[in-house]
Design an enzyme around this catalytic site. Structure first.
Site, short mmCIF file in Angstrom:
data_model
loop_
_atom_site.label_atom_id
_atom_site.label_comp_id
_atom_site.label_asym_id
_atom_site.label_seq_id
_atom_site.Cartn_x
_atom_site.Cartn_y
_atom_site.Cartn_z
N ASP A 16 0.82 -1.28 0.13
CA ASP A 16 0.14 -0.57 -0.21
C ASP A 16 0.75 1.34 0.14
O ASP A 16 1.79 1.00 0.40
CB ASP A 16 -0.55 -0.12 1.25
CG ASP A 16 -1.47 1.50 1.58
OD1 ASP A 16 -2.38 1.70 1.02
OD2 ASP A 16 -1.93 2.15 2.57
N LEU A 17 0.66 2.08 -0.55
CA LEU A 17 1.37 3.95 -0.08
C LEU A 17 0.62 4.61 1.30
O LEU A 17 2.04 4.61 1.63
CB LEU A 17 1.21 4.04 -2.10
CG LEU A 17 1.34 3.95 -2.83
CD1 LEU A 17 1.44 4.63 -4.47
CD2 LEU A 17 3.28 4.00 -2.54
N ASP A 18 -0.28 5.16 0.55
CA ASP A 18 -0.53 6.15 1.82
C ASP A 18 -0.62 5.60 3.11
O ASP A 18 -1.53 4.38 3.32
CB ASP A 18 -1.84 7.01 1.99
CG ASP A 18 -2.21 7.53 0.11
OD1 ASP A 18 -0.92 8.16 -0.07
OD2 ASP A 18 -3.16 8.06 -0.63
N ASP A 188 -1.25 -0.79 6.16
CA ASP A 188 -1.59 -0.03 7.35
C ASP A 188 -3.12 -0.82 7.71
O ASP A 188 -3.34 -0.10 8.97
CB ASP A 188 -1.37 1.73 7.55
CG ASP A 188 -2.39 1.79 6.72
OD1 ASP A 188 -3.32 2.73 7.43
OD2 ASP A 188 -2.30 1.75 5.89
#
Length: 238
Positions: A16-18, A188
């Site tokens: 995941d990025l954010d 996250d």
């Protein structure tokens, strides 16, 4: 690092990025402020436009087209275009204005300060495994120095339904030509990343927010394979 399930063979990692590779909260706050300022200054009829107006338009669009939320960029563009139409702009003016507003949004959305630890960790991991980014959002890694670590980036909308749906997880395995079970997904969010990955057949690593407790958080659905509090902990798997 805490283990909740036996960790199997790893042939690739997806991320995941954010809020997994960087803190996204200040980015969103600043982007919303700058985007609103741009829209208000774009045309006199929009000088009193508010973020709550945009949210109401987004809500109306999703009610009319439930699947639009999978593509957050198009969802936002359509809402802005509708807001400009409602303010009295012509269809052509609204289309041009919405595109201009989205270009401004994209510029601010990807002004991200990536921690050096993230660069160092991804560089080490990429020496051993192929890495892929899988995002529900619209940040562009090529604009903030992360793109070179990834074999490719998958985005909700163009590349399938948003996580926790299995579309992008399955597409990643297909493009990598590795079994789903040999992919470790790192994220996250306990719903979109952990539960989504596990239900799609992947292994899952939860990078927990500060002071979070898996046994107490409200959105805990499935146990991840492993839990970490710092991205750099992943290098111990090498």
């Amino acid at each position: 690092m805490r283990f909740y399930r036996p960790l199997g063979h790893i042939a690739a990692l997806t991320f995941d990025l954010d809020d997994t590779l960087y803190d996204n909260h200040p980015v969103i706050d600043r982007t919303q402020q700058e985007s609103l300022a741009f829209v208000r200054s774009y045309h006199p009829a929009l000088c009193n436009f508010e973020n709550r107006d945009l949210q109401q338009l987004r809500d109306a669009l999703r009610k009319a087209e439930p699947e639009i939320y999978h593509d957050v960029t198009e969802w936002r563009r359509r809402a802005l275009e509708l807001g400009m139409l409602n303010a009295g702009l012509t269809a052509q003016e609204a289309a041009i204005g919405a595109n201009a507003a989205m270009a401004n949004f994209a510029q601010w959305r990807s002004r991200i300060d990536v921690p050096q630890e993230t660069h160092d960790t991804l560089a080490q991991l990429a020496e051993k495994w192929p890495l892929v980014a899988i995002t529900n959002g619209n940040a562009q890694p090529e604009l903030f120095g992360l793109n070179d670590y990834f074999k490719f980036v998958l985005r909700a909308g163009p590349d399938g339904r948003s996580k926790p749906f299995a579309d992008m997880y399955h597409l990643a395995a297909e493009k990598l030509d590795v079994p789903l079970s040999a992919i470790l997904h790192v994220g996250d969010d306990l719903t979109t990343d952990v539960a989504g990955a596990i239900r799609s057949g992947l292994q899952a690593c939860w990078i927990k927010p500060q002071d979070a407790d898996l046994m107490q958080v409200a959105d805990s659905r499935l146990l991840p394979h492993i839990e970490i509090s710092r991205l750099a902990s992943l290098t111990s798997l090498i």
